[in-house]
Structure formats: C-alpha cells, structure tokens
Design an enzyme around this catalytic site. Sequence first.
Site, mmCIF file in Angstrom:
data_model
loop_
_atom_site.group_PDB
_atom_site.id
_atom_site.type_symbol
_atom_site.label_atom_id
_atom_site.label_comp_id
_atom_site.label_asym_id
_atom_site.label_seq_id
_atom_site.Cartn_x
_atom_site.Cartn_y
_atom_site.Cartn_z
ATOM 1 N N ASP A 92 38.978 30.311 16.140
ATOM 2 C CA ASP A 92 37.938 30.205 15.123
ATOM 3 C C ASP A 92 38.470 30.258 13.699
ATOM 4 O O ASP A 92 37.707 30.502 12.783
ATOM 5 C CB ASP A 92 36.848 31.262 15.358
ATOM 6 C CG ASP A 92 37.178 32.575 14.696
ATOM 7 O OD1 ASP A 92 38.362 32.962 14.708
ATOM 8 O OD2 ASP A 92 36.255 33.189 14.148
ATOM 9 N N GLU A 93 39.771 30.010 13.531
ATOM 10 C CA GLU A 93 40.256 29.982 12.144
ATOM 11 C C GLU A 93 41.512 29.156 11.948
ATOM 12 O O GLU A 93 42.300 28.961 12.877
ATOM 13 C CB GLU A 93 40.458 31.402 11.615
ATOM 14 C CG GLU A 93 41.464 32.218 12.380
ATOM 15 C CD GLU A 93 41.449 33.664 11.897
ATOM 16 O OE1 GLU A 93 42.128 33.968 10.910
ATOM 17 O OE2 GLU A 93 40.735 34.476 12.525
#
Length: 364
Positions: free
Chosen positions: A111-112
């Site tokens: 998620d990053e």
Amino acid sequence: METRIVFHIDFDYFYAQCEEIRSPDLRSKPVCVCVFSDRGKDTGAIATANYIARKYGAKSGIPIIFAKKRLEERKDAVFLPVDFDYYIEISEKAMKIMKNSADVFEYVGKDEAYLDVTKRVEGNFEKASHLAQQIKNSIRDEIKLSCSIGISPNKLISKIASDFKKPDGLTVVPPDRIDEFLEPLKIRTIPGIGKKTEERFSEMNLETIQDLKKLDVFSLNKEFGRKSGTYIYNAVRGIDNEPVKEREDRTQYSKIVTLKKDSKEYQFLSVNLIKLCKEVHNVVMKNNRMFKSIGIHFVQSDLSSKSKSRMLRNPTSNLEELEKNADQLLKVALENQTLTIRRLGVKVAELSEVQGQSDITNYF
Ligand code: DGT
Ligand code: CA
Ligand code: CA
C-alpha cells in the site's frame, strides 16, 4: 545536489478499503479486517479497520475480541477475514498508475511507494502538486481507491507528510517550509522512532521535533549509537539523502511445477514441495527480501485450483522456516483431498526489505 521532488503515496485504510470497493454498502459501516488464528472463534488480531471503526478505537494490531467490545453499540459493524490475493490485485492496478507518473518508482509495500518526479515536473513544486492530484484522481476514478500523498525534497519528509492528513490527504512541503512543518510534530512521527525512544526523550522533557533540535549530534550518538544518533540528528532537521531506488512492485514470489504424475500422496508431493521452497528461497535472497506469508497452491486433476496460506508472527528469510510451514500446509491440505494434484506451487508474500531503511526500524 539539486533539489529533488519526491512523493510518498500511501493507500488509506488499505485492506478495509479494498473490502469497501468489493461491497460498497460497507462504506457506511464500521469495517474491521481480521487475521483469525486457528484457535477458534474470534481469536486473532485486527489487520486494519476503516475510519468509522477507528472512531470507536478499533485499529491495527488489537485483538478481535477487543475490537468487538469497542464496537458493541454498532450492530452494523462488520468483521471480515483477510483476503490477501484480492488486496494484491487492487494494489497492482494502483501501482501501475503510479509507476506511469514517475521518473523513478520505488515499491515499498502493498500500500505504499516512493516516486521521484523531479524531471517530469522540472523541479517545480506547483507542478508536482498538480501531478499528485492527477494521480489521486486516476486512482479514484479507475479503482475507487483513496490515498494520501506527501510531497517534499526527500523520502523522509514525504513519508511524514503522507501521514499528516489522512484519509485522502495531499501535503506539500517545499524546501522553505521544512522547518515550520516538522518542528511542531511529535517526536514519534519520525519513522523508526517507537514508543521506547519516545519515552526516553519524554523523560528529558523533549516532546516535539523542535525540542529534539536542542540535542547535539554527540549526545545523541552517545545515547543511541552512532548510526541511530546520526539518523535522528539529521531527521529532525529534515535531512535525508536516500535516493528513490527503482524497485519492481513484487508483492510475492512463487514457483509452480507440473508434477511427473498426478498424485495426492504426501511423500511424493513433499519432495517436490521442498524443491520448490529452495527455488523460491533463492529468488527471495537474491532480492534481499524477507517474507511473512507462506502459501501453497494445487492445480487439481480437473484443473480447478486450491490454495492455503498462513501468516508468520514475524518476517523471516529462513529456508527451514519456509520448508517447515509449507510442509505443514501440505499436510493440512491433504487431509480431505479427493482429487489428485497435477501442478504444485509455493509462494511467499508480505515481503519486506532485509537491509537499508529497515535497519533503523529494527534498532529501536
Ligand atoms: P492508513 O492509516 O489509512 O494508512 O491505514 P492502513 O490500514 O492502510 O495502515 P498502514 O498503511 O499502516 O498498513 C497497510 C496495511 O497493512 C493495512 O491495511 C493492513 C496491514 N497492517 C497494518 N498493520 C497491521 C498489523 O498490525 N497486523 C496485520 N496483520 N496487518 C497490518
Ligand atoms: Ca496505508
Ligand atoms: Ca502503509
């Protein structure tokens, strides 16, 4: 060195938001995504929760029973099991959009990611924030996912900035605003500084990043060792020269083979499984990664698929641990296996870095 422009992009309440994408009626309810342990109903922990659930204190890492207690008054609260394969699918789509907008793209986790965009915005922070808005819009339009973006001259500040306003945030910190942005923040917002370190500073009456600037590099080194001391000294001054390094968005490594014969015999499958573990492990080592999730995969004689996976307590890069867990999964999977197995696979996921930035985090 000329001023860089670095984005840190982080998807909001990621696993829970994925569940909302799949079932939009969840958006108005408290949603907790749970890692159930095999010890029976409601044992296990919350992986993440949406912002409605967080208002009641349900959040990452707490036991499921606590979260249920905290959400007692919300009869509409939803508790779902994790579905990593589905989250990876969403992640890959969003990463593709981000990658297309970067000069250099560094995948960090599901998620990053960091993006160096210096060239394409010609070092202009105004252009950079337009680009960030475009990325947010594309991800929202195409995937219905919201994210938060931090923009600054380096990875450290951008990471802090992406977390500054969440969800759906966009925080721009140009070079002349670095001090005013960082100084009022709690010491804890510096990546790598955990509860223990925070407490030590708190005993010295130091609470904010501004307070920490009172300490010179020598006393910090004495207290925390040279590596971490220097890191903290630089971090509170917004100094970070780590380049954004090109890294492919691998969320998992896997190998699958077609067996010499279709089988559901443990001995035969186990030998093949161990071989696959070694191969997957080689790739993992080459890429300097650790993994936290281990899975096995069957393609059965009727070509239907079946898979099983488990989450380890801590990330590892250990081959024996991989073999042991894969073998246990195999035993469990074979317990009520009716069809024979044609192809067998092993995968590891939930990858993290062995060296580099994680060093500092491990230290604290
Ligand atoms: P946020 O604060 O809006 O970015 O929320 P998240 O949920 O995206 O939080 P983040 O970025 O720290 O973590 C990304 C995903 O990683 C999250 O959706 C679930 C997973 N995760 C985070 N913390 C834990 C944990 O303590 N246990 C487990 N099993 N998974 C976690
Ligand atoms: Ca996130
Ligand atoms: Ca994250």
